[in-house]
Design an enzyme around this catalytic site. Structure first.
Site, mmCIF file in Angstrom:
data_model
loop_
_atom_site.group_PDB
_atom_site.id
_atom_site.type_symbol
_atom_site.label_atom_id
_atom_site.label_comp_id
_atom_site.label_asym_id
_atom_site.label_seq_id
_atom_site.Cartn_x
_atom_site.Cartn_y
_atom_site.Cartn_z
ATOM 1 N N TYR A 133 11.600 59.321 -4.537
ATOM 2 C CA TYR A 133 10.976 60.380 -3.734
ATOM 3 C C TYR A 133 11.584 60.449 -2.330
ATOM 4 O O TYR A 133 12.315 61.346 -1.994
ATOM 5 C CB TYR A 133 9.460 60.138 -3.617
ATOM 6 C CG TYR A 133 8.630 60.753 -4.721
ATOM 7 C CD1 TYR A 133 9.143 60.952 -5.999
ATOM 8 C CD2 TYR A 133 7.308 61.132 -4.488
ATOM 9 C CE1 TYR A 133 8.369 61.516 -7.002
ATOM 10 C CE2 TYR A 133 6.529 61.705 -5.485
ATOM 11 C CZ TYR A 133 7.056 61.894 -6.737
ATOM 12 O OH TYR A 133 6.287 62.449 -7.724
ATOM 13 N N GLU A 249 -1.439 58.812 -7.369
ATOM 14 C CA GLU A 249 -1.020 57.561 -6.738
ATOM 15 C C GLU A 249 -1.944 57.206 -5.575
ATOM 16 O O GLU A 249 -2.348 56.056 -5.417
ATOM 17 C CB GLU A 249 0.420 57.706 -6.239
ATOM 18 C CG GLU A 249 0.947 56.450 -5.560
ATOM 19 C CD GLU A 249 2.302 56.680 -4.879
ATOM 20 O OE1 GLU A 249 2.829 57.808 -4.961
ATOM 21 O OE2 GLU A 249 2.798 55.725 -4.268
#
Lengths: 394, 379
Positions: A133, A249
């Site tokens: 990411y 998450e």
């Protein structure tokens, strides 16, 4: 006997028969985790057997559908399984970002073929995943990422750099955000792709942290070929997947920290390490007051988590609530570790055999990342202000 | 236990919100305050609440109540907190009702519970004798006299003590201040000889009373529960009260916060709403997080009282500790974020600041309850 009771009895019996003796110590530390994957070296025969047996039952990912390597268990059954495992101190058979992060996203956005290809190896612990990411120029402003994927017909060619890739040096595959359209608005030119870390052109470089360990890497892509069959969701729609995964998450991070209060309280640790006065109180009134406050906040946070998880089960969409949990859970965890250091005094400042090589201080240093990774506390507060409180833009 | 409201509870919340918004908004509180009302609440409002079954919300059906339970009582208290509604709800509908319903004799139940449900009689509970809550330190003496007892001593911070028809007084029948054993609960007529009541207007314009008892005579049948065994019943009664106060404080915090966010989203400086500044947005988002926790622990506390959980006191302690802090924080931040307007009487935010200070102090402040949690965790 109800179905659930039958399930409980069968589960208890199976666990008793199949959980190896050395997997019953209730350990949860980093040193005892089983990450699996191509390059994994099992720490014992027991660890290997435990993973294989649990995977064969579908219990490494109990809620996933059977065809993708799970057991299709209901929420109630999963709770029973967890409770029975806890009762015998069974270790978690397997940790994998494929279970906690990619899995839920793939179940939601993946095609049947993608699920069939990628989920069962995760469930069996054969492939270890990492998350691509953040980039050097795209941290809190994640959507400004610049790793480029060029469309070459049936495949993409990926060039660029990621950073803070957890365990990239040990992972087999990566789920990765790449830019497929440089002309579109920044959120609208991102795609979500999967590829093998052994592909030509992928290199990793561990980053040494203040705790001395290197769980994170810099990851470089130099003309990496990615098949289009490994594009998840539509091209340029990767941000939807990323957001879903981040929400998941964040909720998970909050939950992990909220449930850490299950063991000994900070106060009990302080009472045993510092001692108590005539009234049975920690023999340091100012520290005790801070500990009391931390316990009150931890208990309140656990209560909130319970309430949120029930709302989620009842079908309420959580959205920005995960930011509430991520923000508070991580800030609280940092506070708890500061207090643990204060309790330990000089005994916990050395790195020696006497104190498990300074594990407490290493853990303390590690917690500083909690409120940065997965979106900083400031980013979470901004999300709450914007999406829940609907405060005006600057 | 489920942390979500059921359908009946959701309906009650909506009904309470609608009714109080219509009949007891903050403007009604201001009118009452400015009229220098000696009673400090509206009798009309009270009788309407009785008709709807709210006054008897904890009273069993066979005594004319609606037996809705503590979660229901908390929902009403939370809505009252939002609107700053003053009423004898805590003292009569929660404290006295719990005392009679859980510890009263059959005769006491039959006599008093229907009078609570109907709104006919008001009650007060007199516990504390000093500035800080300390139920074990009760020192007001009750000595045997003829067939009954004679009570002498002082009580303070008695909510609705000036308007109650009957007062439940926690007195010492044996032992010394600090002993949990030796406390007894006595019920007396508010007009008893030797009972002197001084009403005081508190900082939030709620009314409470100081009581002075000089040889107040009561019969033996005035005892609620057992002689010398009043401490545990008192704790059960107080826990219901604490859960109710936590609910009221949660309502105050929620409303103070919403009022503040609405204000800063409108108020312009430097050509933009001040609510667009991150310095305020982050504080608001933090407060939202705290208030979400306040709501969760309040519901858990109310449910634990309903469930007659033996650890109920831990959850009420958690609620009173956490919510007490959160409500004060919400009001303090609210005043600051209102800027100069927050200091004026014309804006409501200051009313909330004063209210949470008083409700937070009653039956143990945040520190007192946090300390109990530490004791429960053995440190």
């Amino acid at each position: 006997m109800s179905d659930l009771e039958t399930f409980r009895n069968e589960t208890r019996e199976w666990l008793d028969k199949n959980c190896p003796a050395d997997m019953r110590d209730g350990a949860v530390s980093e040193a005892t985790q089983c990450w699996g994957g191509r390059n994994w070296t099992f720490t014992s025969e027991g660890q290997k057997l435990w993973l294989e047996r649990m995977a064969a039952k579908g219990w490494t990912v109990p809620t996933w559908p059977k065809e993708y390597g799970g057991a299709g268990l209901s929420k109630d059954e999963t709770e029973i399984l967890q409770a029975e495992m806890k009762a015998i101190g069974a270790r978690k058979p397997h940790d994998n970002f494929g279970i906690t992060m990619l899995g839920p996203a793939l179940l939601k956005f993946g095609t049947h073929e993608q699920k069939l290809e990628h989920l069962p190896p995760i469930a069996r612990g054969e492939l270890r995943w990492c998350q691509g990411y953040s980039e050097p120029g795209a941290g809190s402003d994640l959507a400004s990422l610049r790793t480029k994927a060029e469309d070459k017909g049936d495949h993409y060619i990926v060039n660029g750099q990621k950073i803070w890739t957890s365990y990239a040096d040990k992972a087999d595959w990566i789920f990765c955000l790449v830019r497929t359209d440089f002309d579109a608005a920044k959120h609208k030119g991102i795609s979500f792709v999967l590829f093998d870390m052994a592909t030509d052109g992928v290199t990793t470089k561990p980053i040494k942290l203040i705790s001395g360990s290197s769980p994170f890497c810099e990851t470089f892509f130099d003309d990496v070929r990615v098949e289009k069959s490994n594009l998840v969701h539509k091209p340029n729609k990767g941000w939807d997947v990323a957001k879903y995964l981040l929400t998941h998450e964040r909720g998970m991070i909050g939950e992990v920290f909220g449930n850490m209060t299950g063991g000994r309280s900070l106060g009990e640790i302080a009472a045993s390490e510092i001692g108590i006065d005539d009234m049975g109180r920690v023999d340091d009134p100012l520290l005790r007051a801070k500990l009391v406050q931390a316990e009150v906040d931890s208990l309140a946070f656990s209560t909130l988590l319970q309430s949120v998880s029930e709302r989620a089960e009842a079908g309420e969409s959580l959205g920005a609530v995960s930011s509430v949990l991520k923000y508070y859970g991580t800030e609280m965890n940092k506070r708890r570790h500061e207090l643990l250091m204060e309790i330990g005094g000089s005994d916990e400042l050395e790195w020696s055999e006497q104190n498990d090589d300074g594990q407490r201080s290493k853990d303390w240093l590690r917690t500083k990342g909690n409120s940065i990774e997965g979106g900083t506390s400031e980013v979470q507060l901004q999300i709450v202000a914007k999406h829940i409180l609907q405060m005006p833009n600057a | 236990m489920s942390m979500m409201l059921n359908e009946d509870q959701e309906m009650l919340r909506e009904a309470a919100a609608g009714f109080l918004k219509e009949n007891a908004p903050v403007s009604a509180f201001r009118e009452m305050r400015d009229s220098n009302s000696t009673e400090g609440f509206s009798r009309d409002l009270w009788s309407e609440m009785a008709q709807m079954g709210w006054v008897g919300i904890l009273v069993p059906e066979e005594y004319g109540g609606s037996a809705f339970g503590m979660v229901g009582a908390g929902l009403i208290a939370e809505e009252m907190g939002k609107h700053l509604t003053t009423s004898p709800f805590l003292s009569t509908s929660v404290l006295a009702t719990t005392a009679f319903a859980k510890f009263g004799s059959e005769a006491q139940k039959q006599h008093h519970l229907p009078k609570i449900s109907s709104g006919e009689c008001l009650y007060a509970l007199a516990v504390d004798e000093g500035a800080k809550h300390a139920p074990a330190k009760i020192n007001l003496k009750a000595e045997r006299s003829g067939n009954g007892f004679k009570l002498s001593g002082q009580k303070t911070f008695v909510a609705n003590g000036h308007v109650a028809d009957h007062v439940i007084v926690a007195a010492r029948t044996s032992g010394e201040a600090g002993d949990e054993n030796g406390i007894t609960l006595f019920l007396m007529d508010a007009n008893s000889m030797g009972l002197d009541k001084t009403a005081s207007s508190m900082v939030d314009n709620s009314s409470s009373a100081r009581l002075r008892l000089s040889d107040v005579e009561v019969n033996a049948d005035a005892i609620i529960g057992e002689i010398d065994g009043g401490f545990e019943p008192l704790e059960t009664i107080l826990n219901a009260g604490r859960a109710c106060l936590a609910a009221e404080l949660t309502g105050c915090a929620d409303q103070a916060f919403n009022t503040t966010v609405a204000y800063i989203n409108e108020r312009k400086q430097f050509g933009v709403p001040v609510g667009s500044f991150q310095a305020l947005q982050h504080r608001a988002a933090h407060l939202h997080t705290e208030i979400e926790m306040a709501k969760a622990v309040t519901l858990a506390a109310l449910q634990s009282v309903d469930g007659e959980d033996e650890h109920a006191w831990r959850l009420t302690a958690l609620a009173k500790a956490k919510v007490g802090q959160v409500a004060l924080l919400a009001a303090q931040e609210g005043v600051q974020m209102h800027g100069g307007m927050g200091m004026t009487d014309a804006f409501d935010i200051g009313l909330y600041l004063k209210r949470v200070r008083v409700a937070g102090e009653m039956f143990g402040d945040a520190s007192w309850h946090a300390n109990r949690i530490a004791e429960a965790l053995s440190f």
